[in-house]
Enzyme design. Structure first.
Site, PDB file in Angstrom:
ATOM      1  N   ASP A  66     -41.511   6.216  -4.942  1.00  0.00           N
ATOM      2  CA  ASP A  66     -39.978   5.950  -4.560  1.00  0.00           C
ATOM      3  C   ASP A  66     -40.147   5.951  -3.109  1.00  0.00           C
ATOM      4  O   ASP A  66     -41.174   6.648  -2.420  1.00  0.00           O
ATOM      5  CB  ASP A  66     -39.289   7.227  -5.242  1.00  0.00           C
ATOM      6  N   LYS A  67     -39.070   5.405  -2.640  1.00  0.00           N
ATOM      7  CA  LYS A  67     -38.794   5.546  -0.937  1.00  0.00           C
ATOM      8  C   LYS A  67     -39.065   6.979  -0.511  1.00  0.00           C
ATOM      9  O   LYS A  67     -39.583   6.941   0.615  1.00  0.00           O
ATOM     10  CB  LYS A  67     -37.433   4.848  -0.694  1.00  0.00           C
TER      11      LYS A  67
END
Length: 360
Positions: free
Chosen positions: A146-147
């Protein structure tokens, strides 16, 4: 104003007539600026802007803490792709003739999208050239994070290797471990969460989609008998092992091992399965709304924050270990990555500690 019947427009602080001649707003101005002079004027203005001191760091401890968190979430979205590629190169954890393993920074998305200025995919060709010369083939993604997640991320030097490693992930032959700082703590100090996950639309004043739990069955009572009724046939099987490493200040440090790889699996299992969302997870701390995470008073005090500033807290989820099978002789590549500075600082503020066996 331009003479009647003529047309003029503005470039910078000057008006431009058709034909390319420049004239100042003042009728008494000297000779018009050439294109070169105008370009130099713009460059000089830019140099003056760069000379100005950066925004002062607040002296108040609370405001300074918020300033640090804001900077953290924005820094990688402002840099040139070459600078970003160099930062990834400097953070390489391991490389051989087939793979390159990077320490993924916080706030850097893997793929581009609306509002994304920089992402890992965009700089893979640049990073490959920095490592192997101008004729190097772009590096390839083997998996995603995930970012907001930090830590171990594997890249392949060629497409064939990428496909092979992707298959290892798909068939669950890669062992992954994470550290997470959570709000609250599970009732049991270790265990397994085995609840399928499905994506659903949240109907609220801000409709949006989230991943959520979808148990295999519900209990139905009919005619004095109990039945298991299967639900959500489209749900993804999701299994997470966890162990509590430390607890203090209304928070806990957990070690997580996802057996499966469903989107947002760890965040959903922690928030909705164990009731202890990841610190800084503003998406999964609530179900029916999009709002900053609500923190206990003790945690706020230890973190040096007020509730109105909690929205600046980053996600405290770190991919700390990854073990890859290597060849046919049951050899393995064991990769380890220490947590980022903000994660370590939060541990210290919250009085959370790694057991000796973990802090190596």
């Amino acid at each position: 104003m331009a003479a009647r019947g003529s047309v003029a427009w503005r470039v910078g602080g000057f008006a431009v007539k058709p034909g390319g001649r420049l004239f100042s707003h003042s009728q008494s101005a000297a000779a018009p600026l050439t294109a070169e002079q105008l370009a130099e004027k713009i460059r000089a203005q830019k140099r003056e802007q760069e000379k100005k001191p950066a925004r002062e760091v607040p002296k108040d401890p609370l405001l300074r803490r918020v300033h640090e968190l804001v900077q953290l979430s924005q820094q990688l979205q402002r840099v040139h792709p070459n600078v970003l590629a160099k930062a990834l190169k400097n953070g390489i954890l391991y490389q051989n003739k087939e793979i390159v393993v990077i320490n993924k920074p916080y706030g850097l998305p893997v793929h581009g999208g609306p509002g994304v200025k920089s992402c890992i995919t965009d700089v893979l060709p640049i990073l490959a050239k920095m490592l192997d010369g101008m004729k190097a083939e772009p590096l390839h993604l083997c998996h995603r994070l995930d970012k907001e997640t930090t830590g171990v991320m594997v890249l392949a030097r060629d497409q064939e290797t990428a496909h092979r490693i992707q298959e290892l992930f798909r068939t669950r032959q890669v062992e992954k471990k994470y550290w997470a700082i959570c709000v609250g703590a599970p009732e049991q100090t270790d265990g397994v969460v085995e609840i399928p996950i499905i994506e659903k639309e949240v109907e609220s004043h801000q409709p949006h989609f989230k991943m959520t739990l979808a148990p295999n069955y519900r209990i139905s009572h009919e005619h004095g008998k109990t039945f298991k009724v299967r639900q959500h046939r489209d749900a993804h099987v999701a299994v997470t092992r966890y162990r509590v490493l430390s607890s203090a200040s209304s928070c806990s440090l957990l070690k997580l091992q996802p057996v499966t790889g469903v989107k947002h699996q760890l965040r959903v299992h922690l928030a909705y399965g164990l009731g202890c969302p990841v610190l800084g997870d503003h998406k999964y701390s609530h179900w029916s709304k999009l709002a900053p995470q609500k923190l206990p008073g003790k945690a706020l005090k230890r973190l040096g924050l007020e509730q109105v500033k909690v929205r600046y807290l980053p996600l405290h989820l770190h991919a700390c270990e990854l073990t890859l099978p290597e060849g046919e002789e049951e050899k393995k590549i064991h990769l380890v990555c220490r947590p980022p500075r903000f994660f370590s600082r939060s541990l210290k503020r919250l009085n959370l500690e790694f057991p000796e066996a973990e802090d190596k």
